[in-house]
Design an enzyme around this catalytic site. Structure first.
Site, PDB file in Angstrom:
ATOM      1  N   LYS A  36       0.846  -1.204   0.000  1.00  0.00           N
ATOM      2  CA  LYS A  36       0.000   0.000   0.000  1.00  0.00           C
ATOM      3  C   LYS A  36       0.879   1.251   0.000  1.00  0.00           C
ATOM      4  CE  LYS A  36      -0.254  -0.154   5.049  1.00  0.00           C
ATOM      5  NZ  LYS A  36      -0.975  -0.773   6.188  1.00  0.00           N
ATOM      6  N   TYR A 250      15.285  30.992   5.621  1.00  0.00           N
ATOM      7  CA  TYR A 250      14.112  31.726   6.111  1.00  0.00           C
ATOM      8  C   TYR A 250      14.168  31.912   7.616  1.00  0.00           C
ATOM      9  CZ  TYR A 250      12.026  30.861   1.533  1.00  0.00           C
ATOM     10  OH  TYR A 250      11.772  30.826   0.200  1.00  0.00           O
TER      11      TYR A 250
HETATM   12  C1  LIG Z   1      -0.214  -1.731   6.865  1.00  0.00           C
HETATM   13  C2  LIG Z   1      -0.785  -2.974   7.405  1.00  0.00           C
HETATM   14  C3  LIG Z   1       0.024  -4.085   7.711  1.00  0.00           C
HETATM   15  C4  LIG Z   1       1.546  -4.052   7.609  1.00  0.00           C
HETATM   16  O1  LIG Z   1       2.092  -3.550   8.814  1.00  0.00           O
HETATM   17  P1  LIG Z   1       3.683  -3.449   9.027  1.00  0.00           P
HETATM   18  O2  LIG Z   1       3.810  -2.936  10.411  1.00  0.00           O
HETATM   19  O3  LIG Z   1       4.193  -2.477   8.018  1.00  0.00           O
HETATM   20  O4  LIG Z   1       4.248  -4.804   8.842  1.00  0.00           O
HETATM   21  C5  LIG Z   1      -0.601  -5.260   8.092  1.00  0.00           C
HETATM   22  N1  LIG Z   1      -1.942  -5.331   8.209  1.00  0.00           N
HETATM   23  C6  LIG Z   1      -2.748  -4.276   7.967  1.00  0.00           C
HETATM   24  C7  LIG Z   1      -4.217  -4.416   8.138  1.00  0.00           C
HETATM   25  C8  LIG Z   1      -2.195  -3.058   7.575  1.00  0.00           C
HETATM   26  O5  LIG Z   1      -2.998  -2.017   7.352  1.00  0.00           O
END
Ligand SMILES: *Cc1c(COP(=O)(O)O)cnc(C)c1O
Length: 353
Positions: A36, A250
């Protein structure tokens, strides 16, 4: 190859393979690789092309249908699970791109009944209190499935990195749920994220792994030897002298207490560098620290070149890598490595190496 970029990220695909292998050697379970948010900023298409060839990978997980569409359009054939579920406007995507939804409430379940793909993963809420059916809904839910194929049953840990008691209770509670759904014969039972790998779930047969595939540890106690996948680099635009008493950038938050040599680096907050690192973080040049001076700007950052030796225009500057980790940047800017990774912006070209 990178000569015309001012900033870029080198994505080491060999380390992806290494990380999947060491994680799999430890858990001996199928891996749902979480890609994702553009694979946590690493480039979802490139990363998925590497992952789908690995025998340990069972599924790719995205957050949204749109992310699934991107992977399919790039030719990814592996199963794609949409963690964020199914919204009414997205139904056609699930059909057209063969995406499998995680179903977390009765409205979503109703939508699935009208889809040609009647295959889902069911999510239960054992403590995250974000998505998932409450455990007490199991019996009611069973009556409403109406022939939908439950390919997977899942839950999620909110605090596997910080709360052992809660996490162990979740493992117990989820087992109770799984037992009551056994007759559905779900192919996959998955609960653990990266931090959850430090726990044992003997009745689970898959894990959902994101950040550790990308080589960051989700917690200090994480002891699987993963390697960093992404290194971030930028070029030195110019080198100049600063006289004692002059201020930088800045609002003049840095003032030179001596004559010094400084450099301007083509990397700013629009590239994903947290502005909180102003006067705090550092880059590496020639393997030496170049501390950030003054406020980070949108496209550029001024650094102290006192310790780095000879430099030339266009010289490579390391933003992440060479001992600088996403975790270090995160702790300096009061956040988590996940956020730093996925905010490395589109301007920073991803180069597979
Ligand atoms: C993002 C996510 C993961 C992965 O988690 P990590 O800590 O990056 O391994 C697993 N399960 C769900 C439902 C997630 O949203």
């Amino acid at each position: 190859m990178v000569s015309h970029y001012r900033s870029w990220a080198e994505v080491n695909t060999e380390n992806i393979r290494h990380n999947v292998e060491v994680i799999h050697n430890r858990v001996k379970k199928g891996i749902f690789a979480v890609v994702k948010a553009d694979a946590y900023g690493h480039g979802a298409v490139e990363i998925s092309k590497v992952l789908e060839k690995l025998p340990q990978i069972e599924y790719l997980c995205v957050a949204t249908a749109e992310e699934g569409k991107e992977l399919r359009e790039a030719g990814i054939k592996k199963g794609i699970l949409v963690l964020g579920g199914l919204l009414p406007e997205e139904k056609k995507y699930f059909t057209e791109y063969n995406l499998i939804p995680v179903i977390s409430d009765y409205n979503q379940l109703k939508l699935v009944k009208n889809l040609p793909i009647r295959k889902i993963h069911l999510k239960f809420d054992t403590g995250m209190h974000r998505l998932g059916f409450p455990p007490e809904e199991v019996d009611n839910l069973l009556r409403k499935l109406d022939g939908i194929q439950v390919e997977g049953v899942m839950s999620h840990f909110p605090s596997a990195d910080t709360d052992r008691q809660l996490t162990e209770n979740q493992i117990k509670q989820f087992k109770g749920i799984v037992d009551r759904l056994k007759h559905l014969k779900p192919k996959y039972i998955h609960l653990q994220n990266s931090a959850g790998l430090m726990y044992n779930c003997d009745y689970c047969n898959a894990v959902r792994i994101g950040i550790s595939i990308y080589g960051e540890k989700p917690s200090p106690q994480f002891n699987i030897p993963v390697k960093m996948v992404m290194g971030v680099k930028a070029k030195l635009i110019t080198v100049k002298k600063l006289k004692k008493g002059e201020r930088v950038s800045y609002n003049g938050t840095f003032q030179a207490n001596r004559d010094m040599v400084v450099g301007v680096v083509a990397f700013g907050y629009a590239d994903g560098l947290p502005r909180e690192l102003s006067n705090r973080g550092y880059f590496k040049i020639n393997g030496k620290k170049a501390p950030i001076l003054g406020n980070i700007t949108m496209d550029m950052t001024v650094v102290d070149l006192s310790e780095v030796g000879n430099v030339s225009p266009s010289q490579e500057v390391v933003v992440v890598g060479d001992g600088i980790t996403f975790s270090q940047i995160a702790s300096l800017s009061n956040t988590i490595p996940y956020e730093i990774m996925c905010r490395i912006s589109k301007r920073v070209k991803r180069i597979p190496v």
